[in-house]
Design an enzyme around this catalytic site. Structure first.
Site, PDB file in Angstrom:
ATOM      1  N   CYS A  57      -6.978   8.168 -23.536  1.00  0.00           N
ATOM      2  CA  CYS A  57      -7.560   9.083 -22.550  1.00  0.00           C
ATOM      3  C   CYS A  57      -8.185  10.294 -23.226  1.00  0.00           C
ATOM      4  CB  CYS A  57      -6.507   9.500 -21.535  1.00  0.00           C
ATOM      5  SG  CYS A  57      -6.004   8.133 -20.469  1.00  0.00           S
ATOM      6  N   GLU A  73      -6.589   9.541 -15.747  1.00  0.00           N
ATOM      7  CA  GLU A  73      -7.717  10.238 -16.361  1.00  0.00           C
ATOM      8  C   GLU A  73      -8.952   9.349 -16.449  1.00  0.00           C
ATOM      9  OE1 GLU A  73      -4.550   9.868 -17.498  1.00  0.00           O
ATOM     10  OE2 GLU A  73      -4.233  11.200 -19.193  1.00  0.00           O
ATOM     11  N   HIS A  84      -5.526   4.322 -16.367  1.00  0.00           N
ATOM     12  CA  HIS A  84      -4.807   5.589 -16.333  1.00  0.00           C
ATOM     13  C   HIS A  84      -5.550   6.538 -15.400  1.00  0.00           C
ATOM     14  CE1 HIS A  84      -2.667   5.150 -20.499  1.00  0.00           C
ATOM     15  NE2 HIS A  84      -2.632   4.027 -19.788  1.00  0.00           N
ATOM     16  N   CYS A 120      -2.860  10.462 -23.233  1.00  0.00           N
ATOM     17  CA  CYS A 120      -2.577   9.598 -24.374  1.00  0.00           C
ATOM     18  C   CYS A 120      -3.817   9.575 -25.284  1.00  0.00           C
ATOM     19  CB  CYS A 120      -2.230   8.190 -23.886  1.00  0.00           C
ATOM     20  SG  CYS A 120      -3.644   7.278 -23.221  1.00  0.00           S
TER      21      CYS A 120
END
Length: 153
Positions: free
Chosen positions: A86, A55, A53, A83
């Site tokens: 993260c 992040e 992801h 999410c």
């Protein structure tokens, strides 16, 4: 000190991710001196890595740049509400401030869903500012998924 948003840079990373046929989410990490030390967009498909992801990739790059797993006093700008995975990484990295754009009712872990920073198990709770660039971030996501549904991906 005057606040300067870095969401435009995160949105640019999101657009690049979308151009790679990734979900258009982008993130940047800003050092205490105001310099951008990391930027990333989603790369889960490209890297065949469900943890890639924006992040996570930005946090990894910032930690490398600073030579520390702790990103104390750093800011993270991300175009979509993180999410739970993260959010946990943000807590572990000791990010000082989280700025995010669009809320994520389906998969969010900060203002929606499990609200990771609300749990007693959260090692660190950053300051959280939501809705920064939300309209543009939301439009990128809406357009991306509309194209996918129409088969023009």
């Amino acid at each position: 000190m005057v606040f300067k948003s870095h969401m435009a840079e995160a949105l640019n990373e999101a657009r690049k991710a979308g151009a790679r046929h990734e979900v258009p989410v982008g993130a940047v990490v800003i050092a205490p001196d105001g310099q951008m030390i990391a930027r990333a967009g989603n790369r889960t498909r490209e890297l065949a890595d469900p943890t890639a992801h924006a992040e996570i990739l930005a946090i990894r790059a910032a930690a490398q740049a600073l030579g520390s797993e702790r990103l104390t006093d750093c800011d993270l700008y991300v175009t979509l509400e993180p999410c739970p995975m993260c959010a946990a990484a943000i807590s572990a990295a000791r990010i000082a401030r989280l700025y995010y754009g669009a809320s994520d009712p389906k998969s969010g872990g900060v203002g929606q869903g499990p609200k990771v920073f609300s749990h007693p198990q959260a090692h660190h709770i950053p300051e959280v500012y939501d809705g920064i660039g939300a309209e543009e971030a939301g439009a990128l996501l809406t357009e991306f998924f509309a194209q996918r549904r129409s088969g023009s991906d």
